[in-house]
Design an enzyme around this catalytic site. Structure first.
Site, PDB file in Angstrom:
ATOM      1  N   HIS A  49       0.838  -1.044   0.019  1.00  0.00           N
ATOM      2  CA  HIS A  49      -0.035   0.084  -0.005  1.00  0.00           C
ATOM      3  C   HIS A  49       0.807   1.529  -0.055  1.00  0.00           C
ATOM      4  CE1 HIS A  49      -3.205   2.575  -0.136  1.00  0.00           C
ATOM      5  NE2 HIS A  49      -2.645   3.696   0.671  1.00  0.00           N
ATOM      6  N   TYR A  93       1.741   5.262  -2.404  1.00  0.00           N
ATOM      7  CA  TYR A  93       2.055   6.633  -2.120  1.00  0.00           C
ATOM      8  C   TYR A  93       3.342   6.951  -2.460  1.00  0.00           C
ATOM      9  CZ  TYR A  93      -2.635   6.322  -0.302  1.00  0.00           C
ATOM     10  OH  TYR A  93      -3.965   6.173  -0.116  1.00  0.00           O
ATOM     11  N   HIS A 109      -9.489   0.199 -11.307  1.00  0.00           N
ATOM     12  CA  HIS A 109      -8.935   1.036 -10.182  1.00  0.00           C
ATOM     13  C   HIS A 109      -7.582   1.592 -10.463  1.00  0.00           C
ATOM     14  CE1 HIS A 109      -8.352   2.853  -6.316  1.00  0.00           C
ATOM     15  NE2 HIS A 109      -7.416   2.124  -6.118  1.00  0.00           N
ATOM     16  N   PHE A 110      -6.729   0.768 -10.679  1.00  0.00           N
ATOM     17  CA  PHE A 110      -5.045   1.068 -10.492  1.00  0.00           C
ATOM     18  C   PHE A 110      -4.600   1.689 -11.826  1.00  0.00           C
ATOM     19  CE2 PHE A 110      -4.317  -3.558 -10.810  1.00  0.00           C
ATOM     20  CZ  PHE A 110      -3.550  -3.618 -12.083  1.00  0.00           C
ATOM     21  N   HIS A 111      -5.443   1.329 -12.878  1.00  0.00           N
ATOM     22  CA  HIS A 111      -4.794   2.206 -14.143  1.00  0.00           C
ATOM     23  C   HIS A 111      -5.283   3.712 -14.131  1.00  0.00           C
ATOM     24  CE1 HIS A 111      -3.901  -1.829 -15.848  1.00  0.00           C
ATOM     25  NE2 HIS A 111      -3.165  -0.954 -16.475  1.00  0.00           N
ATOM     26  N   ARG A 153     -10.280 -10.485 -12.261  1.00  0.00           N
ATOM     27  CA  ARG A 153      -8.987  -9.877 -12.984  1.00  0.00           C
ATOM     28  C   ARG A 153      -7.999 -10.861 -13.367  1.00  0.00           C
ATOM     29  NH1 ARG A 153      -5.374  -7.729  -7.692  1.00  0.00           N
ATOM     30  NH2 ARG A 153      -4.352  -7.051  -9.171  1.00  0.00           N
ATOM     31  N   ARG A 154      -7.070 -10.423 -14.020  1.00  0.00           N
ATOM     32  CA  ARG A 154      -5.929 -11.519 -14.505  1.00  0.00           C
ATOM     33  C   ARG A 154      -6.586 -12.742 -14.854  1.00  0.00           C
ATOM     34  NH1 ARG A 154      -2.405 -10.851  -8.774  1.00  0.00           N
ATOM     35  NH2 ARG A 154      -1.098  -8.931  -9.735  1.00  0.00           N
TER      36      ARG A 154
HETATM   37 FE1  HAS Z   1      -5.801   1.964  -4.470  1.00  0.00          FE
HETATM   38  C1  HAS Z   1      -6.094  -1.506  -4.737  1.00  0.00           C
HETATM   39  C2  HAS Z   1      -8.018   1.747  -1.844  1.00  0.00           C
HETATM   40  C3  HAS Z   1      -5.347   5.314  -4.113  1.00  0.00           C
HETATM   41  C4  HAS Z   1      -2.996   1.936  -6.480  1.00  0.00           C
HETATM   42  N1  HAS Z   1      -5.044   0.370  -5.378  1.00  0.00           N
HETATM   43  C5  HAS Z   1      -5.096  -1.043  -5.512  1.00  0.00           C
HETATM   44  C6  HAS Z   1      -4.011  -1.521  -6.292  1.00  0.00           C
HETATM   45  C7  HAS Z   1      -3.367  -0.572  -6.825  1.00  0.00           C
HETATM   46  C8  HAS Z   1      -3.808   0.721  -6.169  1.00  0.00           C
HETATM   47  C9  HAS Z   1      -2.304  -0.730  -7.887  1.00  0.00           C
HETATM   48  O1  HAS Z   1      -9.242  -0.160   0.168  1.00  0.00           O
HETATM   49  C10 HAS Z   1      -4.023  -2.936  -6.669  1.00  0.00           C
HETATM   50  C11 HAS Z   1      -3.086  -3.786  -5.882  1.00  0.00           C
HETATM   51  C12 HAS Z   1      -3.294  -5.377  -6.310  1.00  0.00           C
HETATM   52  O2  HAS Z   1      -2.767  -5.483  -7.511  1.00  0.00           O
HETATM   53  O3  HAS Z   1      -4.028  -6.141  -5.849  1.00  0.00           O
HETATM   54  N2  HAS Z   1      -6.553   3.354  -3.278  1.00  0.00           N
HETATM   55  C13 HAS Z   1      -7.373   3.124  -2.004  1.00  0.00           C
HETATM   56  C14 HAS Z   1      -7.783   4.339  -1.451  1.00  0.00           C
HETATM   57  C15 HAS Z   1      -7.232   5.294  -2.117  1.00  0.00           C
HETATM   58  C16 HAS Z   1      -6.499   4.596  -3.195  1.00  0.00           C
HETATM   59  C17 HAS Z   1      -8.727   4.566  -0.538  1.00  0.00           C
HETATM   60  N3  HAS Z   1      -4.545   3.175  -5.031  1.00  0.00           N
HETATM   61  C18 HAS Z   1      -4.703   4.614  -4.722  1.00  0.00           C
HETATM   62  C19 HAS Z   1      -3.500   5.231  -5.518  1.00  0.00           C
HETATM   63  C20 HAS Z   1      -2.855   4.420  -6.243  1.00  0.00           C
HETATM   64  C21 HAS Z   1      -3.485   3.153  -5.811  1.00  0.00           C
HETATM   65  C22 HAS Z   1      -3.251   6.598  -5.272  1.00  0.00           C
HETATM   66  C23 HAS Z   1      -1.443   4.511  -6.996  1.00  0.00           C
HETATM   67  C24 HAS Z   1      -0.846   5.486  -7.165  1.00  0.00           C
HETATM   68  N4  HAS Z   1      -6.879   0.406  -3.564  1.00  0.00           N
HETATM   69  C25 HAS Z   1      -7.797   0.540  -2.430  1.00  0.00           C
HETATM   70  C26 HAS Z   1      -8.043  -0.622  -1.830  1.00  0.00           C
HETATM   71  C27 HAS Z   1      -7.471  -1.675  -2.830  1.00  0.00           C
HETATM   72  C28 HAS Z   1      -6.754  -0.849  -3.624  1.00  0.00           C
HETATM   73  C29 HAS Z   1      -8.927  -1.101  -0.665  1.00  0.00           C
HETATM   74  C30 HAS Z   1      -7.634  -3.234  -2.456  1.00  0.00           C
HETATM   75  C31 HAS Z   1      -8.872  -3.524  -3.484  1.00  0.00           C
HETATM   76  C32 HAS Z   1      -8.996  -5.096  -3.524  1.00  0.00           C
HETATM   77  O4  HAS Z   1      -9.609  -5.779  -2.899  1.00  0.00           O
HETATM   78  O5  HAS Z   1      -8.034  -5.933  -4.181  1.00  0.00           O
HETATM   79  C33 HAS Z   1      -7.140   6.787  -1.813  1.00  0.00           C
HETATM   80  O6  HAS Z   1      -5.783   7.127  -1.630  1.00  0.00           O
HETATM   81  C34 HAS Z   1      -7.784   7.582  -2.890  1.00  0.00           C
HETATM   82  C35 HAS Z   1      -7.790   9.401  -2.476  1.00  0.00           C
HETATM   83  C36 HAS Z   1      -8.207   9.889  -3.556  1.00  0.00           C
HETATM   84  C37 HAS Z   1      -8.993  10.950  -3.661  1.00  0.00           C
HETATM   85  C38 HAS Z   1      -9.147  11.648  -4.881  1.00  0.00           C
HETATM   86  C39 HAS Z   1      -8.839  12.990  -4.768  1.00  0.00           C
HETATM   87  C40 HAS Z   1      -8.825  14.033  -6.068  1.00  0.00           C
HETATM   88  C41 HAS Z   1      -8.143  14.823  -6.569  1.00  0.00           C
HETATM   89  C42 HAS Z   1      -8.337  15.667  -7.763  1.00  0.00           C
HETATM   90  C43 HAS Z   1      -9.452  16.273  -7.902  1.00  0.00           C
HETATM   91  C44 HAS Z   1      -9.644  17.045  -9.306  1.00  0.00           C
HETATM   92  C45 HAS Z   1     -10.786  17.167  -9.722  1.00  0.00           C
HETATM   93  C46 HAS Z   1     -10.815  17.880 -11.164  1.00  0.00           C
HETATM   94  C47 HAS Z   1     -11.895  16.956  -9.107  1.00  0.00           C
HETATM   95  C48 HAS Z   1      -9.953  11.170  -2.554  1.00  0.00           C
HETATM   96  C49 HAS Z   1      -6.842  15.119  -5.975  1.00  0.00           C
HETATM   97  C50 HAS Z   1      -9.741  18.888 -11.422  1.00  0.00           C
HETATM   98  C51 HAS Z   1     -10.301  19.983 -12.381  1.00  0.00           C
HETATM   99  C52 HAS Z   1      -9.690  20.641 -13.259  1.00  0.00           C
HETATM  100  C53 HAS Z   1     -10.160  21.882 -13.985  1.00  0.00           C
HETATM  101  C54 HAS Z   1      -8.102  20.479 -13.626  1.00  0.00           C
HETATM  102 CU    CU Z   2      -4.009  -0.198  -0.903  1.00  0.00          CU
END
Ligand code: HAS
Ligand code: CU
Length: 539
Positions: A214, A218, A365-367, A428-429
């Site tokens: 995890h 980050y 999700h992760f892409h 998946r996979r």
């Molecule tokens: Fe995730 C699985 C939960 C963020 C990567 N995640 C994965 C896997 C990867 C991954 C690679 O709770 C798969 C692992 C595997 O192979 O099994 N993830 C989260 C949560 C967040 C999160 C709560 N993940 C990431 C990030 C990654 C990443 C960042 C890579 C860089 N994830 C999980 C969970 C799993 C998981 C479970 C396990 C699932 C399972 O069962 O296998 C949080 O950090 C997300 C927070 C983000 C936000 C969004 C903020 C928005 C922003 C932009 C706003 C802009 C706007 C428009 C609205 C709250 C900053 C702009 C407008 C303009 C005009 C420009």
């Molecule tokens: Cu995670």
């Protein structure tokens, strides 16, 4: 070119090479899954390719790119990279490790995917190579810290420059994360892979893996945030909304990146639901700094859009420099990350996780997260950085301009159908969306085909990216180097170090949180009835 910039570029080119190879694997996979006849349509080649794709992109491309950003930030904010001999030693060690691991994968002896869960067993060279890559990155951490210590001695009362603050945060996250990986690989996997030990406990190994896995996400994300906060407001023609808030965000990543890993193991036995709940709470805590980031970076962009003459509630958006490839990359990354983060909140909830765990939703999700929010930000940054560190203008500026949009469109075509197919139950996979014609699979075939179209668009975009960088290096003349400048904050930072610059203190608190989150579950896993397994190599 200065020795420091040579170091930056060497790391950068290894990253770009890994990216080019990994992207080529990816398009084959997307086409094979949609049932298009390719040599990759066999299970063994498909999984070999997925392993190479995951390792080269998620582990090699990111690590080298982040090391390049780190050295560039040290050079341009602190003024000097300490111990450059060490930096080169670390670089070569990481290169040798990468080559070893890649050969082990391509030889067909190490088809274990990028998560290398035991009891899947790879050739020892796979693990040894990965270890050397990590040791190389630890040397990078050492050089970053030594540079900071040297700078601090000469600048006792100065504030840590903001971009470096974010990169030091990245270093600390990486050290805390890789502690878990070191236990898994050195103590559990290596002795087992060379045959010293016959059996391994999959659940114990997975738990150490996700201690690492995890915060790994980050380690990828925070350097992208460093670019969003400290460079993009300037590129957009504005200022950073708040220096102080940015420091608070970075420190929160140190605190909460690691004690959350059990959210990848909600369905694993041997871990009590109480501890899974604790990690759910900390996972929601780690969403907070990203929500603050959404607020702060959008506020900075709004200021920029208004400074460029935008008016009204949304009029500022159109005034932003959407034709600048770096700006467009980051803005499209942000829009994509809003979706990816929303999905993350669903993953993190114990009950909803049961719906999407191990389904195609996860690859969706992760892409969106690492594959776009991080990778597209890095691609855009390349267009900004390369002319500044080599003095060469980009060779095909129009291709660079279109490339981020192609990536954005390709990725939505790939990821949104993947999310939906996952909700329909597609695992998946899997190497064929058809499941040898099983009736239930018919429902998601159109979605798999749409993601294959996305995969092709992504591949075209990836080749545009690599092509522009190579063309620039090979055909453009060197000119004068442009200055690398960071965004100013609207309110200038308070003079002198603040509580948010006390890295030792926050690291100590982070270690305490990790101990609280992991000591009891690990103690339990090590002392309960164990069911270790022999290794398996399916191909
Ligand atoms: Fe995730 C699985 C939960 C963020 C990567 N995640 C994965 C896997 C990867 C991954 C690679 O709770 C798969 C692992 C595997 O192979 O099994 N993830 C989260 C949560 C967040 C999160 C709560 N993940 C990431 C990030 C990654 C990443 C960042 C890579 C860089 N994830 C999980 C969970 C799993 C998981 C479970 C396990 C699932 C399972 O069962 O296998 C949080 O950090 C997300 C927070 C983000 C936000 C969004 C903020 C928005 C922003 C932009 C706003 C802009 C706007 C428009 C609205 C709250 C900053 C702009 C407008 C303009 C005009 C420009
Ligand atoms: Cu995670």
């Amino acid at each position: 070119m200065t020795p420091a910039l040579r170091l930056v570029l060497s790391n950068f080119w290894v990253a770009v090479t890994a990216f080019g190879l990994g992207s080529t694997m990816a398009v084959m996979q997307a086409l094979a899954r949609a049932g298009i006849e390719l040599p990759f349509g066999t299970a063994s080649l498909y999984y070999l390719s997925v392993t190479a794709h995951g390792v080269l992109l998620a582990l090699v491309f990111t690590t080298f790119f982040i090391m390049a950003i780190g050295y560039l930030v040290v050079d341009t904010t602190l003024g000097r990279i300490a111990g450059q001999g060490w930096a080169w030693a670390g670089f070569w060690l990481a290169v040798v490790g990468t080559v070893m691991t890649t050969i082990a994968i391509l030889s067909g002896t190490s088809t274990v995917l990028y998560t290398f869960y035991p009891p899947l067993l790879a050739h020892p060279a796979f693990y040894l190579g990965a270890t050397l890559l990590v040791v190389g990155s630890w040397i990078w951490c050492g050089v970053m810290i030594a540079s900071f210590v040297a700078w601090r001695r000469a600048n006792r009362s100065a504030r840590v420059p903001l971009a470096f603050h974010g990169m030091l945060t990245t270093v600390i996250i990486w050290i805390l994360a890789t502690a878990g990986l070191a236990v898994e690989v050195v103590i559990l996997i290596l002795p087992w892979s060379v045959g010293l030990v016959e059996r391994i406990d999959p659940i114990v190994a997975r738990t150490y893996f996700w201690w690492f896995g995890h915060p790994l996400t980050y380690f990828w994300l925070v350097p992208a945030y460093v670019l969003w906060y400290t460079v993009i407001p300037r590129v957009a023609g504005g200022k950073l909304f708040s220096d102080a808030l940015t420091r608070v965000v970075f420190i929160q990543f140190i605190l909460f990146s690691t004690p959350v890993g059990l959210h990848h193991q909600f369905t694993d036995p041997g871990i009590s639901s109480g501890w899974k709940l604790v990690h759910t709470f900390t996972t929601y805590a780690i969403m907070f700094p990203s929500l603050v980031t959404a607020f702060t970076v959008i506020a900075s962009l709004e200021l920029a859009g208004r400074a460029r003459g935008g008016t009204g509630t949304f009029g500022w958006i159109g005034r932003l420099p959407w034709r600048d490839p770096f700006f467009a990359s980051v803005a499209l990354s942000m829009i994509t990350f809003a979706l990816g983060g929303f999905g993350g909140a669903i993953n993190a909830a114990y009950a909803m996780n049961a719906m999407i765990h191990n389904t195609a939703w996860i690859q969706g999700h992760f892409h969106l997260t690492v594959g776009t929010a991080v990778a597209l930000s890095f691609m855009g940054f390349s267009y900004w950085m390369l002319p500044r560190v080599t003095g060469r203008a980009l060779v095909w500026p129009r291709v660079a301009m279109v490339q981020p949009y192609l990536w954005f469109v390709g990725m939505q075509c790939f990821s949104i159908p993947s999310h939906i197919a996952g909700l329909m139950g597609m695992p998946r996979r899997v190497y064929t969306g058809e499941f040898q014609g099983v009736a239930a699979a018919q429902a998601w075939i159109p979605l798999v085909n749409l993601s294959a179209v996305g995969g092709v668009i992504l591949f075209i975009s990836a080749m545009c990216y690599v092509g522009v960088l190579l063309g620039t290096m090979l055909t453009m003349e060197r000119g004068p180097l442009a200055e690398i400048e960071y965004a100013e904050s609207i309110v200038p930072p308070v003079a002198g170090p603040s509580i948010w610059d006390r890295f030792g203190l926050w690291t100590a608190v982070a270690v305490l949180l990790i101990a609280l989150a992991y000591a009891q579950p690990l103690y339990h896993l090590h002392t309960m009835a164990r069911f270790p397994s022999r290794g398996f190599s399916p191909f």
